[in-house]
Every structure is written in C-alpha cells, then in structure tokens.
Design a protein around this motif. Structure first.
Motif, PDB file in Angstrom:
ATOM      1  N   SER A 107       6.018   2.211  -9.961  1.00  0.00           N
ATOM      2  CA  SER A 107       4.991   1.205  -9.662  1.00  0.00           C
ATOM      3  C   SER A 107       4.359   1.486  -8.310  1.00  0.00           C
ATOM      4  O   SER A 107       5.035   1.967  -7.381  1.00  0.00           O
ATOM      5  CB  SER A 107       5.591  -0.200  -9.652  1.00  0.00           C
ATOM      6  N   MET A 108       3.076   1.170  -8.184  1.00  0.00           N
ATOM      7  CA  MET A 108       2.412   1.250  -6.894  1.00  0.00           C
ATOM      8  C   MET A 108       2.963   0.167  -5.970  1.00  0.00           C
ATOM      9  O   MET A 108       3.396  -0.890  -6.429  1.00  0.00           O
ATOM     10  CB  MET A 108       0.894   1.089  -7.061  1.00  0.00           C
ATOM     11  N   GLU A 109       2.926   0.458  -4.682  1.00  0.00           N
ATOM     12  CA  GLU A 109       3.392  -0.504  -3.687  1.00  0.00           C
ATOM     13  C   GLU A 109       2.270  -0.807  -2.698  1.00  0.00           C
ATOM     14  O   GLU A 109       1.547   0.106  -2.301  1.00  0.00           O
ATOM     15  CB  GLU A 109       4.616   0.056  -2.950  1.00  0.00           C
ATOM     16  N   PRO A 110       2.151  -2.087  -2.296  1.00  0.00           N
ATOM     17  CA  PRO A 110       2.856  -3.241  -2.857  1.00  0.00           C
ATOM     18  C   PRO A 110       2.336  -3.548  -4.250  1.00  0.00           C
ATOM     19  O   PRO A 110       1.218  -3.158  -4.599  1.00  0.00           O
ATOM     20  CB  PRO A 110       2.503  -4.358  -1.874  1.00  0.00           C
ATOM     21  N   GLU A 111       3.128  -4.244  -5.050  1.00  0.00           N
ATOM     22  CA  GLU A 111       2.731  -4.523  -6.425  1.00  0.00           C
ATOM     23  C   GLU A 111       1.476  -5.381  -6.496  1.00  0.00           C
ATOM     24  O   GLU A 111       0.788  -5.404  -7.513  1.00  0.00           O
ATOM     25  CB  GLU A 111       3.879  -5.194  -7.185  1.00  0.00           C
ATOM     26  N   THR A 112       1.168  -6.095  -5.411  1.00  0.00           N
ATOM     27  CA  THR A 112      -0.028  -6.944  -5.372  1.00  0.00           C
ATOM     28  C   THR A 112      -1.326  -6.141  -5.312  1.00  0.00           C
ATOM     29  O   THR A 112      -2.410  -6.707  -5.431  1.00  0.00           O
ATOM     30  CB  THR A 112       0.023  -7.885  -4.156  1.00  0.00           C
ATOM     31  N   CYS A 113      -1.240  -4.801  -5.156  1.00  0.00           N
ATOM     32  CA  CYS A 113      -2.470  -4.012  -5.035  1.00  0.00           C
ATOM     33  C   CYS A 113      -3.249  -3.951  -6.336  1.00  0.00           C
ATOM     34  O   CYS A 113      -4.442  -3.675  -6.333  1.00  0.00           O
ATOM     35  CB  CYS A 113      -2.166  -2.601  -4.522  1.00  0.00           C
ATOM     36  N   SER A 114      -2.557  -4.222  -7.476  1.00  0.00           N
ATOM     37  CA  SER A 114      -3.251  -4.235  -8.759  1.00  0.00           C
ATOM     38  C   SER A 114      -2.341  -4.833  -9.824  1.00  0.00           C
ATOM     39  O   SER A 114      -1.144  -4.527  -9.842  1.00  0.00           O
ATOM     40  CB  SER A 114      -3.656  -2.822  -9.186  1.00  0.00           C
ATOM     41  N   PRO A 115      -2.889  -5.660 -10.733  1.00  0.00           N
ATOM     42  CA  PRO A 115      -2.079  -6.125 -11.856  1.00  0.00           C
ATOM     43  C   PRO A 115      -1.629  -4.971 -12.749  1.00  0.00           C
ATOM     44  O   PRO A 115      -0.596  -5.046 -13.394  1.00  0.00           O
ATOM     45  CB  PRO A 115      -3.024  -7.068 -12.625  1.00  0.00           C
ATOM     46  N   LYS A 116      -2.424  -3.905 -12.784  1.00  0.00           N
ATOM     47  CA  LYS A 116      -2.063  -2.691 -13.527  1.00  0.00           C
ATOM     48  C   LYS A 116      -1.580  -1.661 -12.503  1.00  0.00           C
ATOM     49  O   LYS A 116      -2.346  -0.835 -12.005  1.00  0.00           O
ATOM     50  CB  LYS A 116      -3.274  -2.164 -14.312  1.00  0.00           C
ATOM     51  N   ASN A 117      -0.287  -1.767 -12.164  1.00  0.00           N
ATOM     52  CA  ASN A 117       0.222  -0.985 -11.032  1.00  0.00           C
ATOM     53  C   ASN A 117       1.237   0.086 -11.427  1.00  0.00           C
ATOM     54  O   ASN A 117       1.934   0.622 -10.574  1.00  0.00           O
ATOM     55  CB  ASN A 117       0.845  -1.913  -9.987  1.00  0.00           C
ATOM     56  N   ASN A 118       1.327   0.402 -12.722  1.00  0.00           N
ATOM     57  CA  ASN A 118       2.233   1.471 -13.135  1.00  0.00           C
ATOM     58  C   ASN A 118       1.674   2.836 -12.769  1.00  0.00           C
ATOM     59  O   ASN A 118       0.459   3.037 -12.743  1.00  0.00           O
ATOM     60  CB  ASN A 118       2.482   1.428 -14.638  1.00  0.00           C
ATOM     61  N   LEU A 119       2.568   3.772 -12.538  1.00  0.00           N
ATOM     62  CA  LEU A 119       2.203   5.167 -12.299  1.00  0.00           C
ATOM     63  C   LEU A 119       3.068   6.044 -13.201  1.00  0.00           C
ATOM     64  O   LEU A 119       4.276   5.859 -13.266  1.00  0.00           O
ATOM     65  CB  LEU A 119       2.440   5.554 -10.840  1.00  0.00           C
ATOM     66  N   ILE A 120       2.422   6.978 -13.900  1.00  0.00           N
ATOM     67  CA  ILE A 120       3.146   7.953 -14.702  1.00  0.00           C
ATOM     68  C   ILE A 120       2.974   9.299 -14.012  1.00  0.00           C
ATOM     69  O   ILE A 120       1.851   9.789 -13.845  1.00  0.00           O
ATOM     70  CB  ILE A 120       2.598   8.022 -16.136  1.00  0.00           C
ATOM     71  N   VAL A 121       4.096   9.886 -13.597  1.00  0.00           N
ATOM     72  CA  VAL A 121       4.064  11.140 -12.842  1.00  0.00           C
ATOM     73  C   VAL A 121       4.842  12.193 -13.645  1.00  0.00           C
ATOM     74  O   VAL A 121       6.032  12.015 -13.942  1.00  0.00           O
ATOM     75  CB  VAL A 121       4.706  10.966 -11.455  1.00  0.00           C
ATOM     76  N   GLY A 122       4.153  13.275 -13.998  1.00  0.00           N
ATOM     77  CA  GLY A 122       4.787  14.314 -14.805  1.00  0.00           C
ATOM     78  C   GLY A 122       4.680  15.682 -14.161  1.00  0.00           C
ATOM     79  O   GLY A 122       3.653  16.033 -13.575  1.00  0.00           O
TER      80      GLY A 122
END
Length: 220
Positions: free
Chosen positions: A202-217
């Motif tokens: 998740s992006m930090e802080p979580e308040t930066c966006s309601p869609k705060n997931n990150l997929i890192v491959g």
C-alpha cells in the motif's frame, strides 16, 4: 489548478511510485510510464534519473501536449512521448510504471511488461470496471479459479471500489480488503505463469488515495 490538499495527496502518490522505481532502476534503463496522462510520474522520473530514458505512452493528445510543455520548461532531454493505445506499443524496456491504471488497463500494463521481462510498479484503479475481455479472463490465477466463479469475482471487484472517504469506516475496510484480494489474484497469476516475484503493498500514508494498492513485480 489543484487544491493544496489534492496537490499534497498527488505528491505523496508520486513519492511512493518514484521511490520504488528508483530502487529498481539502473543507469541506461528504459522506463515506460503507461497511461501517463499529463506526465506527473514520467517527468519526475526523468528529472531524478537522468541516466535513464523515460517514455510516456498516452492515448490523449492534449495530455501529451501538456506533458511535453512541462518537460520543455524543465529542459529535460531524456524523455520521449508516444501517443498510442498501449496495445500498439511494442518497444523493449526495463521497467513499466502506471499510476491509477483503470480496470483492465492494469492487466494490460502487466502483460506489456511480462512480454519483455520488464519489472513493473503499478497502482490499480477502478476495480468495478474489471471484466472478461478477449485477452483477459477473471479470476486470473489458478488459486482463485479454484474457489471463485467469474460472477463471484465480479462481486469482489464491485466491493473493491467501495473505498471512498465519505463511506462508513467499516465499508471502506471491507473495500480495502477486497482490493487486496483482487490484486493478490493478479500477483499469483504473474508469479505462476511468468516466473516473477510479485508483492502487493500500500502507498503511505494510506490517506493519499482511496485506491492505494501497489503491485510490484520483478522477473526471477
């Protein structure tokens, strides 16, 4: 033209993506900013990674014109602009990045990256728009297909969009959990079929966006 509050959240989003790309990047790498819009991500990357080549891929002409004007003002000479649907982009690159790639656009970016064995850093968005297409069927992974039907996966995606700040906290919590499941399905699919190591954070802080997931491959 952004409000100060929105500008802060956008800055926080960029900080998260850029920090991850910076860890992965090596001198001489080609980094593609898919669905680049006005170039918020790509321009920052070009500025802080002068030894890398940054390519912005965007379908909307006005957005690319705005991005080009911004990069010219900064005097950047390591950035290129391509107006195209990402399906038409066939270049070789080392890292793909996308901020808030809507619906199956996230899956399209992942596919572009895995085809050339590039690492990727993606923040998905608009889970409610996810649906089966000619290229992609859901659930994506073997593990999820064993326990979820397509219809059940679509319900999961609809709930994953229930993260707006004005919603009750318990509803947002469930939405965040569903987001994690949808992206875990994506991660497991890539790990098994493409030999990647994939993390969902998740992006930090979580308040930066309601869609705060990150997929890192990263290819292994």
């Amino acid at each position: 033209k952004m409000s100060s509050d929105r500008a802060l959240r956008k800055q926080q989003q960029l900080n998260n993506l850029v920090a991850l790309v910076r860890k992965l990047a090596r001198p001489g790498d080609v980094i593609v900013d898919f669905c680049s819009g006005g170039g918020h991500v790509g321009i920052v990357l070009a500025h802080i990674l002068p030894s890398c080549q940054i390519v912005l891929v965007e379908n909307k002409e006005l957005s690319l014109i705005r991005a080009k004007e911004r990069s010219d003002e900064l005097g950047l000479n390591n950035i290129w602009f391509i107006q195209a649907n990402m399906d038409y982009f066939k270049g070789i690159f080392n890292i793909g990045v996308a901020l808030h790639a809507c619906g199956v656009a996230t899956d399209m970016v992942i596919e572009r990256c895995t085809k050339v064995r590039a690492a990727f850093v993606i923040c998905p968005c608009c889970y409610g728009f996810i649906q089966n297409t000619a290229k992609f069927t859901f659930p994506r992974s073997h593990q999820f297909k064993e326990v979820l039907s397509y219809k059940e996966h679509m319900v999961l995606c609809r709930f994953a969009d229930q993260t707006a700040v004005q919603l009750p906290p318990e509803r947002r919590r469930i939405g965040k959990h569903c987001m994690g499941l949808v992206d875990l399905d994506r991660a497991w699919s890539v790990e098994r079929s493409c030999s990647y190591s994939v993390q969902v954070t998740s992006m930090e802080p979580e308040t930066c966006s309601p869609k705060n997931n990150l997929i890192v491959g990263v290819p292994v």
